[in-house]
Design a protein around this motif. Structure first.
Motif, PDB file in Angstrom:
ATOM      1  N   SER A   1       0.834  -1.205   0.000  1.00 47.82           N
ATOM      2  CA  SER A   1       0.000   0.000   0.000  1.00 47.82           C
ATOM      3  C   SER A   1       0.865   1.250   0.000  1.00 47.82           C
ATOM      4  O   SER A   1       0.501   2.259  -0.605  1.00 47.82           O
TER       5      SER A   1
ATOM      6  N   ARG B   1      -9.032 -11.880   7.921  1.00 46.42           N
ATOM      7  CA  ARG B   1      -9.871 -11.251   6.895  1.00 46.42           C
ATOM      8  C   ARG B   1      -9.149 -10.044   6.304  1.00 46.42           C
ATOM      9  O   ARG B   1      -9.100  -9.877   5.084  1.00 46.42           O
ATOM     10  N   ARG B   2      -8.557  -9.231   7.164  1.00 45.43           N
ATOM     11  CA  ARG B   2      -7.822  -8.063   6.682  1.00 45.43           C
ATOM     12  C   ARG B   2      -6.620  -8.483   5.833  1.00 45.43           C
ATOM     13  O   ARG B   2      -6.340  -7.896   4.795  1.00 45.43           O
ATOM     14  N   GLN B   3      -5.916  -9.543   6.259  1.00 50.91           N
ATOM     15  CA  GLN B   3      -4.754 -10.018   5.520  1.00 50.91           C
ATOM     16  C   GLN B   3      -5.147 -10.584   4.154  1.00 50.91           C
ATOM     17  O   GLN B   3      -4.494 -10.324   3.150  1.00 50.91           O
ATOM     18  N   ILE B   4      -6.229 -11.341   4.115  1.00 48.05           N
ATOM     19  CA  ILE B   4      -6.696 -11.924   2.850  1.00 48.05           C
ATOM     20  C   ILE B   4      -7.173 -10.824   1.900  1.00 48.05           C
ATOM     21  O   ILE B   4      -6.924 -10.886   0.693  1.00 48.05           O
ATOM     22  N   GLN B   5      -7.821  -9.789   2.426  1.00 45.89           N
ATOM     23  CA  GLN B   5      -8.225  -8.669   1.580  1.00 45.89           C
ATOM     24  C   GLN B   5      -7.003  -7.973   0.985  1.00 45.89           C
ATOM     25  O   GLN B   5      -7.018  -7.578  -0.181  1.00 45.89           O
ATOM     26  N   SER B   6      -5.948  -7.848   1.776  1.00 47.77           N
ATOM     27  CA  SER B   6      -4.707  -7.255   1.268  1.00 47.77           C
ATOM     28  C   SER B   6      -4.087  -8.130   0.187  1.00 47.77           C
ATOM     29  O   SER B   6      -3.587  -7.624  -0.826  1.00 47.77           O
TER      30      SER B   6
ATOM     31  N   ILE C   1      -5.632 -10.127  -1.861  1.00 53.48           N
ATOM     32  CA  ILE C   1      -6.453 -10.009  -3.070  1.00 53.48           C
ATOM     33  C   ILE C   1      -6.220  -8.656  -3.740  1.00 53.48           C
ATOM     34  O   ILE C   1      -6.044  -8.578  -4.956  1.00 53.48           O
ATOM     35  N   LYS C   2      -6.169  -7.611  -2.959  1.00 53.53           N
ATOM     36  CA  LYS C   2      -6.018  -6.268  -3.515  1.00 53.53           C
ATOM     37  C   LYS C   2      -4.671  -6.092  -4.210  1.00 53.53           C
ATOM     38  O   LYS C   2      -4.603  -5.529  -5.299  1.00 53.53           O
TER      39      LYS C   2
END
Length: 195
Positions: free
Chosen positions: A85, A165-170, A172-173
């Motif tokens: 990011s 959940r936050r790690q998996i979203q990162s 994917i993003k």
């Protein structure tokens, strides 16, 4: 001539400590290539700790603390060393943030492989030391604090869910995968035949 100074007790203790540190480091260095055996040993140690907690019906705070620490280690293990990011905010090429595409799309772009924040060996070493320390703490009554353990389990599960959940979203993003399973492996014969 000056007479040598008498050896202090601290100097002999320091020499012994240095000797033990060298021996410990030698064993660590020798164990480096045996990834599966190292993790099997850590799993056995964890199983012994879990059996101790189950049969003793206590030391839930120690188990909870170990669980939080192991979760923290695992998150560092699956996280990239450099935050995508931050790279996406500072680097813009062709209107696309640099963190959006981890693979090069042109011949002049540099390929950046996935580099972990916490390497596998350090993850194993820290986890094994933590489990050994927790196992040792489970034999002292000082750490056996009375708590309602189901609350700790539910709270730990909530933490695992939210952080993963936050790690998996990162993942994917920014399109990165922190493990090698299922990735194509290339050898010298395959790469020469494609040329």
């Amino acid at each position: 001539m000056d007479a040598p100074e008498p050896e202090t007790p601290f100097a002999s203790v320091s020499a012994q400590t240095t000797r033990f540190q060298r021996m410990y480091q030698t064993y660590l260095d020798k164990s480096t290539p045996y990834v599966a055996y190292r993790w099997i040993g850590t799993g056995v140690l964890f199983l012994l700790f879990a059996l101790r907690i189950i049969f003793a019906q206590g030391w839930y705070i120690v188990a909870y603390s170990l669980g939080i620490y192991l979760l923290n280690l695992f998150l560092a293990f699956i996280s990239p060393k450099f935050d995508p990011s931050l790279e996406a905010d500072t680097d813009m090429e062709d209107g696309v943030p640099a963190g959006e595409s981890s693979l090069p799309t042109k011949n002049d772009q540099e390929f950046k492989p996935f580099v972990r924040r916490l390497p596998e060996f350090k993850f194993w070493h820290s986890a094994t030391r933590a489990i050994a320390l927790a196992f040792a703490c489970s034999w002292s009554d000082i750490f056996n604090l009375p708590v309602f353990w189901p609350v700790l389990v539910v709270y730990w599960l909530i933490l695992v869910f939210l952080t993963m959940r936050r790690q998996i979203q990162s993942m994917i993003k920014y399109r990165y995968v922190p493990w090698d399973w299922g990735k194509a492996k290339y050898n010298a014969a395959t790469s020469k035949s494609s040329l």
